[in-house]
Design a protein around this motif. Structure first.
Motif, PDB file in Angstrom:
ATOM      1  N   ILE A  56       8.458  25.757 -47.125  1.00 33.42           N
ATOM      2  CA  ILE A  56       7.324  25.943 -46.488  1.00 33.42           C
ATOM      3  C   ILE A  56       8.350  25.774 -45.094  1.00 33.42           C
ATOM      4  O   ILE A  56       8.591  26.664 -44.013  1.00 33.42           O
ATOM      5  CB  ILE A  56       6.522  26.063 -46.892  1.00 33.42           C
ATOM      6  CG1 ILE A  56       6.206  26.928 -48.240  1.00 33.42           C
ATOM      7  CG2 ILE A  56       5.298  26.987 -45.534  1.00 33.42           C
ATOM      8  CD1 ILE A  56       4.297  26.794 -48.781  1.00 33.42           C
ATOM      9  N   MET A  57       8.382  24.720 -45.528  1.00 31.29           N
ATOM     10  CA  MET A  57       8.164  23.941 -43.697  1.00 31.29           C
ATOM     11  C   MET A  57      10.012  24.123 -43.561  1.00 31.29           C
ATOM     12  O   MET A  57      10.037  25.145 -42.621  1.00 31.29           O
ATOM     13  CB  MET A  57       7.815  22.971 -43.687  1.00 31.29           C
ATOM     14  CG  MET A  57       6.771  22.401 -43.746  1.00 31.29           C
ATOM     15  SD  MET A  57       6.372  20.760 -43.976  1.00 31.29           S
ATOM     16  CE  MET A  57       7.439  20.059 -43.068  1.00 31.29           C
ATOM     17  N   GLN A  58      10.709  24.611 -43.933  1.00 34.71           N
ATOM     18  CA  GLN A  58      12.511  24.844 -43.564  1.00 34.71           C
ATOM     19  C   GLN A  58      12.304  26.324 -43.358  1.00 34.71           C
ATOM     20  O   GLN A  58      13.160  26.636 -42.809  1.00 34.71           O
ATOM     21  CB  GLN A  58      12.776  23.813 -45.098  1.00 34.71           C
ATOM     22  CG  GLN A  58      13.103  22.493 -44.792  1.00 34.71           C
ATOM     23  CD  GLN A  58      13.680  22.008 -46.462  1.00 34.71           C
ATOM     24  OE1 GLN A  58      13.910  23.252 -47.552  1.00 34.71           O
ATOM     25  NE2 GLN A  58      14.434  21.191 -46.716  1.00 34.71           N
ATOM     26  N   ASN A  59      11.573  26.683 -43.982  1.00 33.27           N
ATOM     27  CA  ASN A  59      11.522  28.323 -43.761  1.00 33.27           C
ATOM     28  C   ASN A  59      11.381  28.635 -42.854  1.00 33.27           C
ATOM     29  O   ASN A  59      11.555  29.442 -41.763  1.00 33.27           O
ATOM     30  CB  ASN A  59      11.307  29.013 -45.076  1.00 33.27           C
ATOM     31  CG  ASN A  59      11.479  30.883 -45.384  1.00 33.27           C
ATOM     32  OD1 ASN A  59      11.907  31.129 -44.585  1.00 33.27           O
ATOM     33  ND2 ASN A  59      10.542  31.522 -45.333  1.00 33.27           N
ATOM     34  N   ASP A  60      10.129  28.382 -41.999  1.00 33.26           N
ATOM     35  CA  ASP A  60       9.280  28.160 -40.959  1.00 33.26           C
ATOM     36  C   ASP A  60       9.935  28.136 -39.729  1.00 33.26           C
ATOM     37  O   ASP A  60      10.443  28.032 -38.776  1.00 33.26           O
ATOM     38  CB  ASP A  60       7.887  27.340 -41.040  1.00 33.26           C
ATOM     39  CG  ASP A  60       6.904  28.573 -41.519  1.00 33.26           C
ATOM     40  OD1 ASP A  60       7.379  29.218 -42.175  1.00 33.26           O
ATOM     41  OD2 ASP A  60       6.017  27.429 -41.375  1.00 33.26           O
ATOM     42  N   ALA A  61      10.895  26.666 -40.498  1.00 27.11           N
ATOM     43  CA  ALA A  61      11.856  25.570 -39.241  1.00 27.11           C
ATOM     44  C   ALA A  61      12.799  27.185 -38.676  1.00 27.11           C
ATOM     45  O   ALA A  61      13.145  27.395 -37.796  1.00 27.11           O
ATOM     46  CB  ALA A  61      12.389  24.487 -39.553  1.00 27.11           C
ATOM     47  N   TYR A  62      13.565  27.750 -40.179  1.00 29.73           N
ATOM     48  CA  TYR A  62      14.876  28.713 -40.007  1.00 29.73           C
ATOM     49  C   TYR A  62      13.994  29.625 -39.146  1.00 29.73           C
ATOM     50  O   TYR A  62      15.337  29.536 -38.429  1.00 29.73           O
ATOM     51  CB  TYR A  62      15.312  29.251 -41.301  1.00 29.73           C
ATOM     52  CG  TYR A  62      16.293  30.304 -41.196  1.00 29.73           C
ATOM     53  CD1 TYR A  62      17.323  29.889 -40.843  1.00 29.73           C
ATOM     54  CD2 TYR A  62      15.602  31.070 -41.902  1.00 29.73           C
ATOM     55  CE1 TYR A  62      18.133  30.582 -40.470  1.00 29.73           C
ATOM     56  CE2 TYR A  62      16.840  32.059 -42.030  1.00 29.73           C
ATOM     57  CZ  TYR A  62      17.349  32.463 -41.412  1.00 29.73           C
ATOM     58  OH  TYR A  62      18.679  33.037 -41.440  1.00 29.73           O
ATOM     59  N   LEU A  63      12.883  30.607 -39.696  1.00 24.20           N
ATOM     60  CA  LEU A  63      12.347  31.531 -38.813  1.00 24.20           C
ATOM     61  C   LEU A  63      12.345  31.153 -37.347  1.00 24.20           C
ATOM     62  O   LEU A  63      12.550  32.018 -36.656  1.00 24.20           O
ATOM     63  CB  LEU A  63      11.502  31.827 -39.524  1.00 24.20           C
ATOM     64  CG  LEU A  63      11.600  32.751 -41.058  1.00 24.20           C
ATOM     65  CD1 LEU A  63      10.640  32.562 -41.417  1.00 24.20           C
ATOM     66  CD2 LEU A  63      12.642  33.440 -40.996  1.00 24.20           C
ATOM     67  N   LEU A  64      11.666  30.227 -36.573  1.00 23.72           N
ATOM     68  CA  LEU A  64      11.883  29.855 -35.285  1.00 23.72           C
ATOM     69  C   LEU A  64      13.253  29.847 -34.761  1.00 23.72           C
ATOM     70  O   LEU A  64      13.328  30.557 -33.387  1.00 23.72           O
ATOM     71  CB  LEU A  64      10.839  28.394 -35.565  1.00 23.72           C
ATOM     72  CG  LEU A  64      10.737  28.017 -34.033  1.00 23.72           C
ATOM     73  CD1 LEU A  64       9.897  28.965 -33.050  1.00 23.72           C
ATOM     74  CD2 LEU A  64       9.901  26.759 -33.417  1.00 23.72           C
TER      75      LEU A  64
END
Length: 101
Positions: A56-64
């Protein structure tokens, strides 16, 4: 492991050796608890939870990162638009700080 710890805790209305009511003790903080044995279902459950949180954190970082990249590459209009200029400058500054840190 949790079942063993629960059985060690005194019941809420227990009495000590002298017959006085003793206060219930709280469970020790997680950092003070012994680690579960490798290969147990508790370890596997903790590993699964960690993988989910990391993904979830990696996905959020990618989207940001993707959103900041899109904002920084956006063409500025020919007319002077201070909001567009500020948003592009902010996106570029944030990308720079991500790359540097």
């Amino acid at each position: 492991a949790a079942e063993i710890e629960d059985s060690k805790a005194p019941p809420a209305n227990s009495t000590d050796k002298k017959g006085k009511n003793s206060k219930p003790t709280a469970a020790p903080p997680l950092k003070d608890r012994p680690l579960p044995a490798p290969g147990t279902s508790e370890v596997q459950n903790l590993e699964r939870q960690l993988i989910i949180k990391l993904s979830i954190m990696q996905n959020d970082a990618y989207l940001l990162l993707r959103a900041l990249t899109q904002l920084s590459m956006k063409k500025l209009p020919e007319s002077i638009d201070p909001v567009a200029i500020k948003s592009k400058a902010l996106a570029l500054e944030l990308l720079l700080s991500v790359i540097q840190n």
